[in-house]
Structures are given as structure tokens and as C-alpha cells.
Design a protein around this motif. Sequence first.
Motif: not given
Length: 578
Positions: A397-409
Motif C-alpha cells: 500500500a506504500g506505507y514504508k520506512d523511508t528514513n530508517g527510524d523504524g516507523l513507516r511514512e
Amino acid sequence: MEKKASMILSALLFLAVSLTGCTDKAPEGTDTPKKVEENKAATSEPKPGGIVKYGYTQPFKGVLDRAFYGGQDDDLILRFMMDDLLKTGDDLKTYPNIAEWTESDDHKTFTFKIKPGVKWHNGDELTMEDWKFALETIAHKDYTAAGGSRYSNVEMIVGVEDYREGKAKDIAGIKLVDNYTMSVTVKSAAPNTISNLWSYPMPKKYFAGVAVKDMLNSDQVRKKPIGVGPFKVKKIQPGEYVEMERFDDYWGGKPLLDGVIYKVVAGNMATSLLENGEIDIIEVPNSQFKDVEKLKNVNIDKQDALSYAYIGFKLGTWDKKSEKIVANPKSKFADKRLRQAMYYALDRQALIDAFANGLSKTISAPMPGVSWAKIPDNQLNPYEYNPDKAKKLLDEAGYKDTNGDGLREDPQGNKLTFNFDAMSGTEVAAPRAQTMMQMWKDVGLDVKLNGGALKEFNAFYDVVENDDPSVELFAGAWSLASDPDPKALWKSNVLWNFPRWNSAESDRLIDEGISEKAFDQNYRKDVYHKWQKLVNEEVPMMFLYSPIDVTVSNKRLQNVKANSFTNQIDVHKWWVTQ
């Protein structure tokens, strides 16, 4: 449904509720639920006298009229002071009570007769004018705006729209024959007309001069309510207790108890209060069951409940003017894959074991196992705990962790958080909420308590029902009445559809479930199976579990009975040994 049903929002506290817009009755042909359990500790013949203290773990709103109340908190008071014209048997079928009825061959006209001589608590006689007045109140144009939610219980009556729109002074389908006889004609035949038709009267003379728009906050509802039940209100201390005394002229016979005190208690103190005799009866939080089992001075009844706990997604808003749900395409939960992923991320059995002593059963659709319309589990997606599947759906669905903090954007790469509303009330409320939020965090979703803390009952109820913009994800519970018609919680034109889910296919199936074809119960059951499959696939809310209710009463209290929807059966026959 009532309730019945039908309303309390609880943070998975398994507090049974009465659904708005539903009734405490059921259609013919229902299966028999778990049998009624009775307190068998009676040691002598019934004797009059004594006061019983009934415990409850949340502050009550104090809306003490059936047409306007909203939750179990007030429902439990009303069960002592107000009787239904009809009653629900232990088999979930509808039977005569104060009223009896006959039905026309075309299933459209019902003629009701009430017992003469039934008295309101102020001494006035109950007449059919009082029932007609209640139906007209609920049908009035100002009723919903004034906080009423039972319009679905009168909308089937011929002429109700013209009355509501001010085009007629009376509802054409209601005909008074005499003080004790009235007929009601409905627009179309339905298998659940008797179970769905509003059957609580309102004292017309007592409400004289009070406009419908002012009824909710009137003295007649808040300070000096009256009913036709076995106990009458003596004193109300808002949010703390209601003192009721025996009504000697009760139509069902003089009650045995002198009175009942409905008392708000701390949920985490329930066991000690029972042990010390400070309360006589309570539905205890399941988290305290093991402690309660050790008590020597109580009787315990366990019942599979006609209720369920859930976590809802806010998918739209309620338009007060049109009285319809408006879908919000920009809702954070608009993508079904996100909703499904959050479902897979929850280990529901672990929550039951950790916080409810195992006293619940997982469900995946909004009908608990005691309902005859419940779809077999093997026909549903069970959403068994599967964090890997949750992660896969979120990736798709496109909910991915783009900054590596363990939480999805979110799919646009923006920071993503979800507000979670839940209720305080027991010692496990906070750790349970934290556990669920950690389960979502384990799949990369940042869920935080809205406002940083659990909400008190009334505050929680207000923000969820009124679609406060901060509310996104919320934990609640519904208790259901005997008939499985889900209209009062799920149609797109009902206030208590709290997720604000607007689905044309859901509306169509709900309507089909009370069509003339649905007089064939097998056909009706098939329609409800299709509806449950739709809800199970679309996930407007995550159905968590159906509880096992635990009613605990002091051994001094006799003749207590409990079934799947109440522990307040024939309360005028309760008595105490000391």
C-alpha cells in the motif's frame, strides 16, 4: 438490536451496552441461547425487606428515559424503574408483557392491548396515549438533534415522514381505539417488526409543556424521572449513585426489596467491595475473575454475551442536517489494505489471555456466537495474528520506512501517526492499550493515545459520537439485542454508525435482511452471512472478541438470574436473607 443497543463505548472493557435504535426483543424462529443461570443459594422462603447495592464501574450520564438514554450506565438504572410493554424471553423471542398483540394476515397491522390499571410512579394510569406520545416524540423533527437515536424504531410506521416534516399533525399509521387499545400499521411487512418497533411509553401528562428539543435535559429525564417499573427514583447524586425505593403499586406485584442503590465504584476495587459486602451485585471486569473466584461469600454466573468489543476507524463524518454519513476520501484509513494490516498486527488471543483471564472468544464479524445469524467462522477471514502479512500489506500500500527510524511514512513520504482513543475504568485499561499500540509499532505504525491519556467515560463518548477531528482510531464495545438486524449500527443514515462507514452494498443487504423474502429465516440468515462477509473484507472496524460476562452476587441476595443480555430479570422478585 437494542440495544438494546446498545450504548457504551468501552476501551475493550467488555462493558455490555444497549444499542441505540434497537429493541430488547427478537423475532420468531431464533435458536435458544445458553440457558439462564439462577442463584441457587436460597436457604428459606422469600421475605420482604432489605436494600441491595448494585455496583457499576463508570460514571452514569443520568439520562433516565428510554427514548433518550445512550449506554449501559443508564440502562442498568432504567431496568429497575421502567418496564417494556413487551418482553424478551430467555430464548430471545418476543412475548407479551404489559401489552399483548394480534397481527394482520399481511403482517402490516398490529393491534395492541395493554393491561388496565398499570400505574406510573406519580400515580397516573398508563394509557395508550402514553405509548402514542413516545412514538410521536421519536418521530418528531427535533428528536435527533436533541440527542435521540431511536428513529429507526419508528421509521417503518405509515405516515411517519409526513409527521416528521410537519406535513401532518398525526402519524397516519397509529390509530387509538380506546385508552387500552391501539393499532400500528407499517409500510411493508418485515420479519422483525415486533422486535424493532419502539415499545416503551412516555408519561404524556408528566411531559406536558416540555418541547421535544428540551426533553433530554429536562427535570423529567434528569432529576425526577418516573416509570412503570418495580422501583422508583428517590434521590440522584449525578455520576455517583441513584437511590430507588419500592413502588408498592407495581403492576407485577409488590416488590420484595425495600429498595436498590445503584452505585458507581472503582473498577479495580470490585473484588474487595464484594468481599466486604459494600456491594451486593456487579458485572465484574474479567481481569478480576481469578480473584473473585476465591471469594466465599458470592455466587458467580458466567454467560456468553450478546456483545462484542472492537476498534473502529473513522472513515467519515455525520451530517446533522441531512442525518446521513458523509464519507471522507482523505481519511487516514481510506486504503483497505492499511485497515487489514492493522488487524493482522493484533494478537487478539494474547490480549484475551493477558487482560481478560481468557474469558472471551475471538470473532471476525459483528455478530457474536450466541446469535442465530452468526456466520460460521470458516467462511470468514479470521485475521489471525500475522505481523509478516501485516508488513507485506503495508509495503504493497506504500506505507514504508523511508528514513530508517523504524516507523513507516505515508505513501507520499510524510510522517505518519494515528490517534488512538480508549477508555479508562479498570486496572488493565492502560496496559492493554499500551500493548495494542506496541503491536502496531512492531509492524512500523506509530499509534499514540489521543491527548496522551485514556479518557473518562463521558469524555470518550462525546468525542467519538461527535466526530471530534482528533479522533481517528477508537476502542469500543456494543451489546446487542435479540434480533440480528444490524441497521441501527451500520446503515449510512444512523448516528451510531461510529466508523462513519458508508457502503451502498451494506445498506442494500441490511434492507434485504428485513424484506418480505426474509420471513424465510434461512433466506434471512443467508443475507446476513453475505453482509458479514462484506464487513469482514472491508474492515470498517476490527472485531476483537465476544466476552463471557461474569455476574457476581452476594449470597445474601436471592433469585438472581442472568442470560446473554441481562442479569436484571424479574428484579421485583429479588430478596435478601439478611
